[in-house]
Design a protein around this motif. Structure first.
Motif, PDB file in Angstrom:
ATOM      1  N   VAL A 132      -8.469 -23.958  41.666  1.00  0.00           N
ATOM      2  CA  VAL A 132      -8.861 -25.321  41.269  1.00  0.00           C
ATOM      3  C   VAL A 132      -9.120 -26.163  42.510  1.00  0.00           C
ATOM      4  N   ALA A 133      -8.207 -26.106  43.486  1.00  0.00           N
ATOM      5  CA  ALA A 133      -8.354 -26.900  44.709  1.00  0.00           C
ATOM      6  C   ALA A 133      -9.542 -26.412  45.546  1.00  0.00           C
ATOM      7  N   LEU A 134      -9.779 -25.096  45.570  1.00  0.00           N
ATOM      8  CA  LEU A 134     -10.924 -24.567  46.312  1.00  0.00           C
ATOM      9  C   LEU A 134     -12.234 -25.048  45.703  1.00  0.00           C
ATOM     10  N   TYR A 135     -12.321 -25.013  44.369  1.00  0.00           N
ATOM     11  CA  TYR A 135     -13.496 -25.595  43.705  1.00  0.00           C
ATOM     12  C   TYR A 135     -13.634 -27.070  44.088  1.00  0.00           C
ATOM     13  N   SER A 136     -12.553 -27.798  43.898  1.00  0.00           N
ATOM     14  CA  SER A 136     -12.569 -29.253  44.030  1.00  0.00           C
ATOM     15  C   SER A 136     -12.978 -29.721  45.423  1.00  0.00           C
ATOM     16  N   PHE A 166     -20.478 -24.861  44.276  1.00  0.00           N
ATOM     17  CA  PHE A 166     -20.128 -23.513  43.827  1.00  0.00           C
ATOM     18  C   PHE A 166     -21.428 -22.795  43.546  1.00  0.00           C
ATOM     19  N   VAL A 167     -21.663 -21.668  44.235  1.00  0.00           N
ATOM     20  CA  VAL A 167     -22.920 -20.945  44.110  1.00  0.00           C
ATOM     21  C   VAL A 167     -22.718 -19.746  43.185  1.00  0.00           C
ATOM     22  N   TYR A 168     -23.484 -19.699  42.106  1.00  0.00           N
ATOM     23  CA  TYR A 168     -23.295 -18.679  41.069  1.00  0.00           C
ATOM     24  C   TYR A 168     -24.643 -18.282  40.454  1.00  0.00           C
ATOM     25  N   PRO A 169     -25.582 -17.790  41.286  1.00  0.00           N
ATOM     26  CA  PRO A 169     -26.909 -17.438  40.758  1.00  0.00           C
ATOM     27  C   PRO A 169     -26.919 -16.032  40.164  1.00  0.00           C
ATOM     28  N   SER A 170     -26.166 -15.851  39.119  1.00  0.00           N
ATOM     29  CA  SER A 170     -25.968 -14.545  38.494  1.00  0.00           C
ATOM     30  C   SER A 170     -27.246 -14.045  37.821  1.00  0.00           C
ATOM     31  N   MET A 228     -17.363 -27.287  37.591  1.00  0.00           N
ATOM     32  CA  MET A 228     -17.786 -28.653  37.269  1.00  0.00           C
ATOM     33  C   MET A 228     -16.595 -29.511  36.876  1.00  0.00           C
ATOM     34  N   ALA A 229     -15.694 -28.962  36.057  1.00  0.00           N
ATOM     35  CA  ALA A 229     -14.517 -29.706  35.609  1.00  0.00           C
ATOM     36  C   ALA A 229     -13.615 -30.074  36.780  1.00  0.00           C
ATOM     37  N   ALA A 230     -13.584 -29.197  37.802  1.00  0.00           N
ATOM     38  CA  ALA A 230     -12.752 -29.449  38.981  1.00  0.00           C
ATOM     39  C   ALA A 230     -13.408 -30.428  39.951  1.00  0.00           C
ATOM     40  N   GLY A 231     -14.634 -30.836  39.646  1.00  0.00           N
ATOM     41  CA  GLY A 231     -15.282 -31.878  40.437  1.00  0.00           C
ATOM     42  C   GLY A 231     -16.194 -31.389  41.541  1.00  0.00           C
ATOM     43  N   THR A 232     -16.872 -30.273  41.300  1.00  0.00           N
ATOM     44  CA  THR A 232     -17.873 -29.847  42.280  1.00  0.00           C
ATOM     45  C   THR A 232     -19.193 -29.575  41.572  1.00  0.00           C
ATOM     46  N   LEU A 233     -20.249 -29.556  42.350  1.00  0.00           N
ATOM     47  CA  LEU A 233     -21.572 -29.260  41.809  1.00  0.00           C
ATOM     48  C   LEU A 233     -21.815 -27.764  41.842  1.00  0.00           C
ATOM     49  N   VAL A 234     -22.720 -27.309  40.977  1.00  0.00           N
ATOM     50  CA  VAL A 234     -22.948 -25.878  40.795  1.00  0.00           C
ATOM     51  C   VAL A 234     -24.419 -25.548  41.030  1.00  0.00           C
TER      52      VAL A 234
END
Length: 196
Positions: free
Chosen positions: A90-94, A99-103, A116-122
């Protein structure tokens, strides 16, 4: 029936973020991605894109999860964390810039909602179910095979003005609030009742 986001995924304080950065020896700004084994996560594409732009941005790429695909050719700013606890995640996201996730394919894509919930853009792709759950305030790649597009989207996220970043983060958090486990359970129960 869509899954829910655990209530622990909320923006963390600077103190919590700094403690986790210190624990994992992460210096300065960073970007997060998952490096779990499996071709569909696009680990190789993200590393390749990052290595091409690392001289343009000050960030470290933090990869969570060990992968046989990970091969580092010329980057000293890629950090691999084999495992992290859920509270550290959670803290790492925040604390991350994005957060890069081009699956290439996801059945649901819960990590992008958690981030997103932890407060970062994706940064993610439109593949599989991802286009159904990502909010437009984030960055959506048409073709996850296009490394130039991944490079471009990372730089865009890094260069966002603080005011725009905060607005987009708030929109993402509001979006994820509609994905609850209570709603998931109620909708699942409705399906059972309909079948019966």
């Amino acid at each position: 029936v869509q899954l829910g986001v655990d209530v622990q995924f909320v923006p963390q304080s600077d103190l919590q973020i700094n403690q986790v950065k210190e624990k994992y020896e992460i210096k300065g700004e960073y970007i997060v991605m998952f490096g779990l084994s499996g071709y569909r996560k696009n680990v190789t594409g993200v590393i390749s894109a990052f290595e091409k732009i690392q001289n343009k941005i000050p960030h470290t790429l933090v990869i969570i999860g060990k992968s046989d695909e990970i091969s580092l050719s010329n980057s000293s700013r890629v950090k691999i964390l084999d495992t992290v606890s859920s509270s550290d995640l959670v803290a790492l996201y925040s604390g991350s810039t994005c957060f890069v996730y081009p699956s290439y394919y996801e059945g649901f894509g819960l990590p992008i909602l958690e981030a997103m919930a932890a407060g970062t853009l994706v940064i993610t792709s439109k593949k599989g179910s991802l286009s159904e759950i990502i909010h437009e305030s984030n960055s959506i790649i048409e073709d996850p095979h296009d490394e130039k597009e991944i490079e471009k989207r990372i730089i865009e996220m890094v260069e966002l003005l603080p005011k725009d970043r905060q607005k987009r983060i708030a929109q993402g958090i509001a979006h994820t609030s509609t994905f609850t486990w209570e709603k998931c359970a109620q909708e699942t129960l409705s399906v059972y009742k309909e079948v019966l």
